[in-house]
Design a protein around this motif. Structure first.
Motif, PDB file in Angstrom:
ATOM      1  N   LYS A  45       0.817  -1.240   0.000  1.00  0.00           N
ATOM      2  CA  LYS A  45       0.000   0.000   0.000  1.00  0.00           C
ATOM      3  C   LYS A  45       0.837   1.270   0.000  1.00  0.00           C
ATOM      4  O   LYS A  45       0.323   2.350  -0.218  1.00  0.00           O
ATOM      5  N   LEU A  47       1.957   2.675   2.666  1.00  0.00           N
ATOM      6  CA  LEU A  47       1.373   3.498   3.733  1.00  0.00           C
ATOM      7  C   LEU A  47       2.411   4.392   4.398  1.00  0.00           C
ATOM      8  O   LEU A  47       2.177   5.589   4.611  1.00  0.00           O
ATOM      9  N   HIS A  83      11.543 -10.967   6.544  1.00  0.00           N
ATOM     10  CA  HIS A  83      12.064 -11.741   7.678  1.00  0.00           C
ATOM     11  C   HIS A  83      10.928 -12.322   8.525  1.00  0.00           C
ATOM     12  O   HIS A  83      11.028 -13.441   9.019  1.00  0.00           O
ATOM     13  N   ASP A  84       9.842 -11.552   8.671  1.00  0.00           N
ATOM     14  CA  ASP A  84       8.706 -12.046   9.462  1.00  0.00           C
ATOM     15  C   ASP A  84       8.095 -13.312   8.842  1.00  0.00           C
ATOM     16  O   ASP A  84       7.585 -14.169   9.551  1.00  0.00           O
ATOM     17  N   VAL A 156      12.465  -4.485  16.104  1.00  0.00           N
ATOM     18  CA  VAL A 156      13.083  -5.794  16.379  1.00  0.00           C
ATOM     19  C   VAL A 156      12.727  -6.269  17.799  1.00  0.00           C
ATOM     20  O   VAL A 156      12.402  -7.450  18.015  1.00  0.00           O
ATOM     21  N   LYS A 182       6.442  -3.281  17.560  1.00  0.00           N
ATOM     22  CA  LYS A 182       6.511  -4.045  16.304  1.00  0.00           C
ATOM     23  C   LYS A 182       6.054  -3.198  15.115  1.00  0.00           C
ATOM     24  O   LYS A 182       6.633  -3.258  14.034  1.00  0.00           O
ATOM     25  N   GLN A 220      -2.179  -1.353  14.020  1.00  0.00           N
ATOM     26  CA  GLN A 220      -1.914  -2.745  14.382  1.00  0.00           C
ATOM     27  C   GLN A 220      -3.152  -3.425  14.966  1.00  0.00           C
ATOM     28  O   GLN A 220      -3.388  -4.613  14.733  1.00  0.00           O
ATOM     29  N   LYS A 237      -2.694 -12.224   1.994  1.00  0.00           N
ATOM     30  CA  LYS A 237      -2.038 -13.219   2.859  1.00  0.00           C
ATOM     31  C   LYS A 237      -3.151 -14.032   3.507  1.00  0.00           C
ATOM     32  O   LYS A 237      -4.318 -13.608   3.490  1.00  0.00           O
TER      33      LYS A 237
HETATM   34  C1  GRG Z   1      11.321  -9.282  11.355  1.00  0.00           C
HETATM   35  C2  GRG Z   1      12.436  -7.435  12.655  1.00  0.00           C
HETATM   36  C3  GRG Z   1      11.225  -8.039  12.131  1.00  0.00           C
HETATM   37  C4  GRG Z   1      10.079  -7.429  12.383  1.00  0.00           C
HETATM   38  C5  GRG Z   1       8.806  -7.857  11.851  1.00  0.00           C
HETATM   39  C6  GRG Z   1       6.346  -5.621  10.949  1.00  0.00           C
HETATM   40  C7  GRG Z   1       6.641  -6.937  11.505  1.00  0.00           C
HETATM   41  C8  GRG Z   1       7.753  -7.039  12.458  1.00  0.00           C
HETATM   42  C9  GRG Z   1       6.012  -8.049  11.129  1.00  0.00           C
HETATM   43  C10 GRG Z   1       4.997  -8.080  10.106  1.00  0.00           C
HETATM   44  C11 GRG Z   1       3.877  -8.899  10.592  1.00  0.00           C
HETATM   45  C12 GRG Z   1       2.661  -8.143  10.560  1.00  0.00           C
HETATM   46  C13 GRG Z   1       1.585  -8.681   9.682  1.00  0.00           C
HETATM   47  C14 GRG Z   1       2.514  -7.077  11.289  1.00  0.00           C
HETATM   48  C15 GRG Z   1       1.296  -6.321  11.280  1.00  0.00           C
HETATM   49  C16 GRG Z   1       1.432  -4.927  10.840  1.00  0.00           C
HETATM   50  C17 GRG Z   1       2.003  -4.843   9.528  1.00  0.00           C
HETATM   51  C18 GRG Z   1       3.388  -4.401   9.481  1.00  0.00           C
HETATM   52  C19 GRG Z   1       1.280  -5.150   8.469  1.00  0.00           C
HETATM   53  C20 GRG Z   1       1.763  -5.067   7.113  1.00  0.00           C
HETATM   54  O1  GRG Z   1       1.884  -3.731   6.741  1.00  0.00           O
HETATM   55  P1  GRG Z   1       1.006  -3.131   5.578  1.00  0.00           P
HETATM   56  O2  GRG Z   1      -0.434  -3.498   5.788  1.00  0.00           O
HETATM   57  O3  GRG Z   1       1.569  -4.005   4.366  1.00  0.00           O
HETATM   58  O4  GRG Z   1       1.324  -1.694   5.405  1.00  0.00           O
HETATM   59  P2  GRG Z   1       1.741  -3.638   2.824  1.00  0.00           P
HETATM   60  O5  GRG Z   1       1.941  -4.973   2.148  1.00  0.00           O
HETATM   61  O6  GRG Z   1       0.510  -2.928   2.333  1.00  0.00           O
HETATM   62  O7  GRG Z   1       2.955  -2.765   2.739  1.00  0.00           O
END
Ligand code: GRG
Length: 296
Positions: A45, A47, A83-84, A156, A182, A220, A237
């Motif tokens: 997105k 964002l 990485h996640d 992290v 996070k 979040q 996803k």
């Molecule tokens: C691996 C150091 C490390 C950190 C990971 C951000 C995160 C921490 C994990 C992602 C898991 C997750 C789904 C978190 C929820 C919030 C999030 C970051 C969602 C995804 O972001 P969007 O919706 O994604 O902005 P797009 O794909 O639109 O960029």
């Protein structure tokens, strides 16, 4: 201009700059650069870049002062997603509607693509030539603050706590820590950096930072709700993964209805902080409303 058109406008600017700032796919070793570009251009997105640009707009700054920062934010965000998704973390097969990086390129390349995106982000941010009109002091502060927001006391750290809490009883304090760190810190750093690079004064930068902290947490909480109520087709996803992994989430702790109310209260609070910006804060206000209304 409607918010969708604004998103599209920013996406075009950021994607164009990203294409220039990220090494071409054929650069040796090609698999690494292909993997970096595969995830960057997989259709997120944007964002965080949009928030940074909107914060710069809100303080009346020239967009050229913030575009490379917006690219760096997306590179950092994309590294966290790669990485996640790894088997050692969430072990997900799909992201942004496509096979995850390790599914397509193998685990080693995915780890290294994430490492390279994070490093590239700070190479971009620390290059004064990328930021016409910005002082070295301001750039150094943006770099320091962004690094802090995504390191062990930021993203992290939040990710580590999230993993430690999987399957555990959990309480509101732990949950708030995880979500603020996070996800919230990078979102807050995006708007703070945008306001600083845009030349905002202290009051404006502080107000926009408070706005960012509130929408970061709201974002979040909504992500937690979407994991329960969202559809695979629009999320890109697999939904329901938080429940399967016994993740500590707001809906798990307080139910979906209360979680929605909390996200809404945080959004109102975020918008309240924009008052000192007058009409300059309208776009940020629209973005806050988008955060709680979004479906993906
Ligand atoms: C691996 C150091 C490390 C950190 C990971 C951000 C995160 C921490 C994990 C992602 C898991 C997750 C789904 C978190 C929820 C919030 C999030 C970051 C969602 C995804 O972001 P969007 O919706 O994604 O902005 P797009 O794909 O639109 O960029």
């Amino acid at each position: 201009m409607p918010l969708t058109a604004y998103f599209n406008e920013i996406r075009a600017i950021v994607d164009d700059a990203m294409d220039r700032l990220v090494p071409p796919s054929a650069t040796h070793p090609a698999v690494l650069h292909e993997a970096m570009r595969y995830s960057l251009f997989a259709g997120g997105k944007r964002l965080r870049p949009t928030l940074a640009m909107a914060a710069c707009d809100a303080v009346g700054g020239a967009r050229s002062r913030v575009v490379p920062f917006a690219v760096a934010l997306e590179a950092i965000h994309t590294y966290t997603l790669i990485h996640d998704d790894l088997p050692a973390m969430d072990n997900d097969d799909y992201r942004r509607g496509l096979p995850t990086s390790h599914k397509k390129f193998g685990e080693a390349a995915a780890i290294l693509a994430g490492d390279a995106l994070l490093t590239l982000a700070f190479e971009i941010i620390s290059n004064l030539r990328n930021f016409p009109g910005v002082s070295p002091e301001t750039l150094l502060e943006v770099s320091r603050h962004t690094a802090n927001a995504v390191g062990s006391v930021g993203t992290v750290g939040g990710q580590m706590a999230d993993i430690q809490m999987e399957g555990a009883e959990g309480d509101m304090a732990s949950l708030e820590y995880i979500h603020i760190h996070k996800t919230g810190k990078l979102i807050a750093a995006s708007v703070r950096g945008g306001a600083l690079l845009g030349g905002g004064d202290n009051d404006a930068v502080n107000a926009i930072t408070e706005y960012g902290k509130n929408i970061g947490l709201a974002f979040q909480i909504v992500d937690d709700i979407l994991d329960i109520e969202g559809e695979l087709a629009s999320l890109g996803k697999t939904p329901g993964s938080d429940t399967r992994k016994k993740k500590l989430t707001y809906p798990a702790l307080m139910g979906v209805a209360e979680s929605r109310k909390l996200a809404s209260r945080l959004t109102d609070r975020a918008i309240g902080h924009l008052a000192i910006l007058g009409s300059g804060g309208e776009r940020l206000s629209d973005l806050a409303k988008y955060v709680i209304a979004r479906a993906f």
